[in-house]
Motif scaffolding. Structure first.
Motif, PDB file in Angstrom:
ATOM      1  N   VAL A   9     -47.642 -99.845 -12.236  1.00 26.43           N
ATOM      2  CA  VAL A   9     -49.108 -99.828 -12.263  1.00 26.43           C
ATOM      3  C   VAL A   9     -49.640-100.202 -10.887  1.00 26.43           C
ATOM      4  CG1 VAL A   9     -49.253-100.425 -14.703  1.00 26.43           C
ATOM      5  CG2 VAL A   9     -49.179-102.237 -12.994  1.00 26.43           C
ATOM      6  N   ARG A  10     -50.920 -99.914 -10.682  1.00 27.11           N
ATOM      7  CA  ARG A  10     -51.574-100.277  -9.429  1.00 27.11           C
ATOM      8  C   ARG A  10     -51.544-101.791  -9.236  1.00 27.11           C
ATOM      9  NH1 ARG A  10     -57.284 -98.457 -10.314  1.00 27.11           N
ATOM     10  NH2 ARG A  10     -56.736 -98.386 -12.525  1.00 27.11           N
ATOM     11  N   ASN A  11     -51.573-102.215  -7.979  1.00 26.58           N
ATOM     12  CA  ASN A  11     -51.489-103.641  -7.700  1.00 26.58           C
ATOM     13  C   ASN A  11     -52.672-104.398  -8.285  1.00 26.58           C
ATOM     14  OD1 ASN A  11     -50.209-105.940  -6.253  1.00 26.58           O
ATOM     15  ND2 ASN A  11     -52.164-105.943  -5.147  1.00 26.58           N
ATOM     16  N   SER A  12     -53.891-103.821  -8.226  1.00 28.67           N
ATOM     17  CA  SER A  12     -55.081-104.498  -8.756  1.00 28.67           C
ATOM     18  C   SER A  12     -54.943-104.731 -10.253  1.00 28.67           C
ATOM     19  CB  SER A  12     -56.335-103.674  -8.468  1.00 28.67           C
ATOM     20  OG  SER A  12     -56.243-102.383  -9.043  1.00 28.67           O
ATOM     21  N   ILE A  13     -54.305-103.788 -10.950  1.00 26.49           N
ATOM     22  CA  ILE A  13     -54.101-103.947 -12.390  1.00 26.49           C
ATOM     23  C   ILE A  13     -53.011-104.981 -12.649  1.00 26.49           C
ATOM     24  CG2 ILE A  13     -53.381-102.789 -14.500  1.00 26.49           C
ATOM     25  CD1 ILE A  13     -56.163-101.986 -13.552  1.00 26.49           C
ATOM     26  N   ARG A  14     -51.948-104.955 -11.844  1.00 23.96           N
ATOM     27  CA  ARG A  14     -50.861-105.922 -12.009  1.00 23.96           C
ATOM     28  C   ARG A  14     -51.391-107.352 -11.851  1.00 23.96           C
ATOM     29  NH1 ARG A  14     -45.430-105.610 -11.506  1.00 23.96           N
ATOM     30  NH2 ARG A  14     -45.592-103.466 -10.734  1.00 23.96           N
ATOM     31  N   VAL A  15     -52.212-107.573 -10.818  1.00 21.43           N
ATOM     32  CA  VAL A  15     -52.769-108.906 -10.588  1.00 21.43           C
ATOM     33  C   VAL A  15     -53.689-109.310 -11.742  1.00 21.43           C
ATOM     34  CG1 VAL A  15     -54.255-110.265  -9.064  1.00 21.43           C
ATOM     35  CG2 VAL A  15     -52.565-108.716  -8.078  1.00 21.43           C
ATOM     36  N   SER A  16     -54.429-108.334 -12.272  1.00 20.38           N
ATOM     37  CA  SER A  16     -55.309-108.622 -13.404  1.00 20.38           C
ATOM     38  C   SER A  16     -54.507-109.025 -14.633  1.00 20.38           C
ATOM     39  CB  SER A  16     -56.175-107.398 -13.722  1.00 20.38           C
ATOM     40  OG  SER A  16     -56.936-107.605 -14.899  1.00 20.38           O
ATOM     41  N   TRP A  17     -53.367-108.336 -14.854  1.00 14.51           N
ATOM     42  CA  TRP A  17     -52.498-108.720 -15.972  1.00 14.51           C
ATOM     43  C   TRP A  17     -52.002-110.161 -15.804  1.00 14.51           C
ATOM     44  CZ3 TRP A  17     -48.739-103.940 -16.678  1.00 14.51           C
ATOM     45  CH2 TRP A  17     -49.457-102.919 -17.299  1.00 14.51           C
ATOM     46  N   GLN A  18     -51.646-110.510 -14.570  1.00  9.14           N
ATOM     47  CA  GLN A  18     -51.171-111.871 -14.321  1.00  9.14           C
ATOM     48  C   GLN A  18     -52.259-112.897 -14.638  1.00  9.14           C
ATOM     49  OE1 GLN A  18     -50.012-111.418 -10.230  1.00  9.14           O
ATOM     50  NE2 GLN A  18     -47.892-110.804 -10.723  1.00  9.14           N
ATOM     51  N   ARG A  19     -53.514-112.580 -14.234  1.00 11.92           N
ATOM     52  CA  ARG A  19     -54.620-113.484 -14.567  1.00 11.92           C
ATOM     53  C   ARG A  19     -54.795-113.573 -16.076  1.00 11.92           C
ATOM     54  NH1 ARG A  19     -57.418-110.782 -10.206  1.00 11.92           N
ATOM     55  NH2 ARG A  19     -58.455-109.473 -11.775  1.00 11.92           N
ATOM     56  N   SER A  20     -54.691-112.439 -16.757  1.00  9.96           N
ATOM     57  CA  SER A  20     -54.862-112.412 -18.213  1.00  9.96           C
ATOM     58  C   SER A  20     -53.790-113.236 -18.900  1.00  9.96           C
ATOM     59  CB  SER A  20     -54.813-110.965 -18.714  1.00  9.96           C
ATOM     60  OG  SER A  20     -55.813-110.177 -18.106  1.00  9.96           O
ATOM     61  N   GLN A  21     -52.552-113.092 -18.418  1.00 10.59           N
ATOM     62  CA  GLN A  21     -51.451-113.848 -19.005  1.00 10.59           C
ATOM     63  C   GLN A  21     -51.626-115.338 -18.762  1.00 10.59           C
ATOM     64  OE1 GLN A  21     -47.255-113.371 -17.506  1.00 10.59           O
ATOM     65  NE2 GLN A  21     -46.986-112.392 -19.505  1.00 10.59           N
ATOM     66  N   ALA A  22     -52.095-115.694 -17.569  1.00 12.18           N
ATOM     67  CA  ALA A  22     -52.328-117.106 -17.249  1.00 12.18           C
ATOM     68  C   ALA A  22     -53.441-117.699 -18.105  1.00 12.18           C
ATOM     69  CB  ALA A  22     -52.668-117.255 -15.772  1.00 12.18           C
ATOM     70  N   SER A  23     -54.376-116.849 -18.524  1.00 11.82           N
ATOM     71  CA  SER A  23     -55.482-117.307 -19.380  1.00 11.82           C
ATOM     72  C   SER A  23     -55.097-117.331 -20.852  1.00 11.82           C
ATOM     73  CB  SER A  23     -56.702-116.387 -19.190  1.00 11.82           C
ATOM     74  OG  SER A  23     -57.174-116.439 -17.866  1.00 11.82           O
TER      75      SER A  23
END
Length: 567
Positions: A9-23
């Motif tokens: 996936v795109r990097n912006s989406i990957r980082v968003s997933w990481q934020r979502s998982q952290a939340s």
């Protein structure tokens, strides 16, 4: 369920997933929070409305939905879309009132656009949660064109199978159109406010302040008349008027030792509030002190707000001069309570006679009391009959002519507006009373509620009950149509059901769980109380509460919003 982060996936989406998982977002089916009492008439909403109207008309019968949110991701408006798409959006709570922040529902066009502060297109499988992967959404942030502050997001959503790269361009174009509308409205509103400001400055020649969303002006007279510390106090006091849609009078205690009366009048452009004009009148220290000292503690009187202290000062000043006065106010504000307390403080050795307007022997009693040298208060004077008024006029004239041994202090209480409507009271009786003191309703000095709660509980002998901060804060949000009397009844009801410990928000009566300012019919009040009870029984679960009440989920959300129920 945990989303695999090694997908291509795109990097912006990957980082968003990481934020979502952290939340700790539920990747299967998150539950976005619902908010009632949302202001749908904001600068953003007004500017967006014609833009969304135009876009939705262009997309009639198209499987595309236009969604507007505020800066927290709470959906304010949703337009367009065919019935099938609307049903799908309802099933995932992407509807007005729900918050689609990334921290609650994971990667999505609204929440992620807010997180990154820029436009983003999120396609089907790029969503963090499974229930959203059937959609494609493009979100473009909307910023204030003057301040640069983030106002919200314009989102275009469709089913994933219908996704198109044009979605993002479409969303960005719509966001730009909304920002242009904000500039147009701001210019028109500012012009209306400045027009009123200059007119008042020319007409009064006094101290004037203009308050707007992006405008604050204080005229030269105010800058010359008040020093910098007094100006700061005046500016701070105007915060209570900002955004008000009705005229309002405030009292400001100034560091210089003076006080000032601030009269706020709103300015409208059509039906839209442009801001308001504040006229300032300074009061000399004599109106702020009694016998050279600040306002003393009065027996049975609670309240330290500037408005309440100013009211006490006015009554104390009249008492000190034996100046006859009329105490005017809504039912339950404490008119007679304040008069009695002032009398007990100012003239503790003088006898006081308190008569009610409905007393059948009022005239005879009043005459005897005045002849004996007593002070006289007449409660509910607006209810006096014409015959009694005539008799009182003769009695008061006798007192004024010096036919009694000692001038008594005489006061009347009337309901707000009643003395003007009753000609005989207004034209005959009130000419003997040079001063009318307006006793403010409780909603105008809500900051006194914590002290009032402690005093009323203690006076009722309820010493083992305290209210939590949340409960007190809720009491301070209510309109209190019945004023202090209504507050006393609420506390009595609370103490009847809980005799010790801390009263929390859920322990307050049903009438305290709604912040609506309109008067409810008896049937509406019963329905509101039933909804509050059902929500409390089911721990705030709106779907279950709706089922027990025999109404749909959409209906209970609408009722919660209409009645201002805090859930």
């Amino acid at each position: 369920m945990t989303v695999a982060l090694n997908l291509p996936v795109r990097n912006s989406i990957r980082v968003s997933w990481q934020r979502s998982q952290a939340s700790l977002v539920d990747a299967d089916r998150p539950a976005p929070a619902y908010f009632d009492g949302i202001d749908f008439d904001t600068t953003l909403s007004r500017a967006a409305r014609p833009v969304i109207d135009s876009l939705s008309s262009e997309l009639t019968n198209e499987p595309v939905c236009i969604i507007l949110t505020d800066a927290k991701g709470i959906v304010l408006d949703r337009r367009g879309g065919d019935p099938s798409l609307i049903r799908r959006l309802d099933s995932v709570d992407l509807a007005p009132g729900f918050r689609y922040a990334e921290s609650e529902v994971g990667t999505n066009g609204i929440g992620t656009a807010l997180e990154v502060g820029g436009p983003i297109l999120v396609l089907g499988e790029e969503h963090y949660t499974g229930v959203l992967r059937t959609f494609a959404c493009a979100g473009a942030p909307i910023t204030h064109p003057v301040t640069g502050g983030l106002l919200g997001v314009l989102d275009i959503t469709t089913q994933a199978k219908n996704s198109n790269a044009v979605l993002l361009s479409f969303a960005k174009l719509a966001a730009r159109r909304i920002q242009e509308r904000i500039i147009e409205e701001a210019n028109a509103l500012d012009q209306a406010l400045l027009s009123d400001y200059y007119a008042v400055c020319r007409h009064t020649g006094g101290s004037v302040i203009a308050l707007g969303d992006e405008v604050f002006m204080i005229n030269a007279h105010a800058q010359q008349h008040f020093d910098s510390t007094d100006q700061a106090a005046l500016i701070d006091r105007t915060r209570d008027a900002r955004g008000g849609t009705k005229p309002l009078t405030l009292i400001a205690d100034l560091p210089s030792g003076f006080s000032a009366r601030l009269a706020y009048h709103p300015t409208f452009l059509g039906d839209t509030l442009a801001g308001g004009i504040v006229q300032i009148r300074e009061h000399r220290p004599g109106t702020r002190t009694v016998g050279g000292a600040r306002v003393p503690a009065l027996p049975g009187i609670v309240g330290a707000s500037a408005l309440w202290r100013h009211t006490m000062q006015e009554v104390l000043a009249a008492s000190g001069r034996a100046e006859w006065l009329v105490a005017e106010g809504e039912p339950g504000v404490g008119k007679m309570t304040l008069l009695r307390a002032v009398h007990a403080y100012s003239s503790p050795n003088r006898r006081l006679a308190i008569l009610d307007a409905d007393d059948p022997i009022l005239l005879a009693t009043a005459s005897a009391e005045v002849e004996s040298g007593a002070d006289l208060f007449i409660h509910h004077a607006h209810r006096l009959s014409g015959e009694v008024i005539e008799g009182l006029v003769d009695l008061l004239q006798t007192v004024r002519d010096g036919s009694v041994a000692r001038d008594p202090w005489i006061a009347l209480t009337v309901l707000t507006g009643q003395s003007d409507e009753q000609d005989e009271v207004g034209t005959q009786l009130l000419r003997f009373f040079p001063r009318t003191v307006a006793i403010p309703p409780l909603r105008h000095h809500l900051e006194d509620i914590p002290a009032l709660v402690r005093y009323l509980l203690g006076r009722a002998g309820i010493t083992d009950v305290t209210l939590s901060t949340a409960a007190i804060n809720q009491l301070m949000r209510l309109p209190w149509a019945g004023n202090v009397t209504q507050l006393r009844m609420v506390l009595t009801d609370v103490a009847r059901r809980r005799r010790s410990g801390t009263v929390d928000l859920d322990d307050l009566p049903a009438e305290c769980h709604a912040t609506t300012r309109r008067h409810l019919t008896r049937m509406e009040a019963l329905e509101r109380d039933a909804i509050v009870e059902a929500l409390a029984t089911h721990n705030g679960d709106k779907t279950t509460a709706a089922g027990t009440l025999g109404m749909s989920r959409a209906t209970i959300y609408r009722k919660i919003r209409d009645y201002g129920i805090l859930s």
